[in-house]
Design a protein around this motif. Structure first.
Motif, PDB file in Angstrom:
ATOM      1  N   PHE A  29       0.792  -1.155  -0.107  1.00 34.66           N
ATOM      2  CA  PHE A  29       0.080  -0.073  -0.147  1.00 34.66           C
ATOM      3  C   PHE A  29       1.040   1.214   0.070  1.00 34.66           C
ATOM      4  N   THR A  30       2.019   1.149  -0.010  1.00 33.66           N
ATOM      5  CA  THR A  30       3.093   2.259  -0.115  1.00 33.66           C
ATOM      6  C   THR A  30       3.678   2.591  -1.368  1.00 33.66           C
ATOM      7  N   TYR A  66      -7.890  -0.854   3.791  1.00 35.37           N
ATOM      8  CA  TYR A  66      -6.786  -0.045   4.127  1.00 35.37           C
ATOM      9  C   TYR A  66      -6.853   1.448   3.909  1.00 35.37           C
ATOM     10  N   VAL A  67      -7.532   1.905   3.166  1.00 33.51           N
ATOM     11  CA  VAL A  67      -7.857   3.346   2.688  1.00 33.51           C
ATOM     12  C   VAL A  67      -8.428   4.013   3.939  1.00 33.51           C
ATOM     13  N   ASN A  73      -4.408  10.121   8.314  1.00 32.40           N
ATOM     14  CA  ASN A  73      -3.096   9.648   8.299  1.00 32.40           C
ATOM     15  C   ASN A  73      -2.589   9.462   6.986  1.00 32.40           C
ATOM     16  N   LEU A  74      -3.307   9.180   5.936  1.00 28.85           N
ATOM     17  CA  LEU A  74      -2.981   8.872   4.624  1.00 28.85           C
ATOM     18  C   LEU A  74      -2.627  10.205   3.917  1.00 28.85           C
ATOM     19  N   PRO A  75      -1.491  10.155   3.366  1.00 32.46           N
ATOM     20  CA  PRO A  75      -1.276  11.564   2.787  1.00 32.46           C
ATOM     21  C   PRO A  75      -2.164  11.441   1.368  1.00 32.46           C
ATOM     22  N   LEU A  82      -4.106   5.080  -4.296  1.00 33.73           N
ATOM     23  CA  LEU A  82      -4.653   4.053  -4.083  1.00 33.73           C
ATOM     24  C   LEU A  82      -6.092   4.011  -4.646  1.00 33.73           C
ATOM     25  N   GLU A  83      -6.732   5.234  -4.854  1.00 30.65           N
ATOM     26  CA  GLU A  83      -7.761   5.209  -5.500  1.00 30.65           C
ATOM     27  C   GLU A  83      -7.785   5.020  -7.069  1.00 30.65           C
TER      28      GLU A  83
END
Length: 96
Positions: A29-30, A66-67, A73-75, A82-83
């Motif tokens: 996810f990164t 995850y999203v 906290n997700l930039p 991710l979208e």
């Protein structure tokens, strides 16, 4: 009211890392390539024998989970990646 003992503080991280549904690539996810993320999730979902739904459902659920759990906290830049990975995942499973 029950006393909070801190044992569930990182439950979402534990789900992501040790899910019964998918064996994920490290740090998937990164990554900054939506197509690579989608391909990895598809591969993981298709090879899993522990999932309860379809491979598509499992892969999309893990990505959405995850999203949603990352929240603020997700930039924004990684949220965008991710979208776009969701769109790539739909394409990979022929659901676009």
């Amino acid at each position: 009211m029950a006393k909070h003992d801190g044992s569930d503080e990182k439950w979402s991280q534990d789900v992501t890392e040790h899910s019964d549904a998918l064996d994920l690539d490290d740090d998937v996810f990164t990554w900054d390539d939506p197509a690579r993320i989608a391909a990895s999730l598809k591969r993981s979902a298709e090879s899993s024998r522990r999932r309860k739904g379809s491979a598509y459902q499992s892969a999309m659920s893990m990505l959405t989970f995850y999203v949603n759990r990352a929240g603020t906290n997700l930039p924004a830049s990684q949220r965008d990646v991710l979208e776009r990975a969701k769109d790539e995942l739909r394409k990979a499973f022929g659901r676009d």
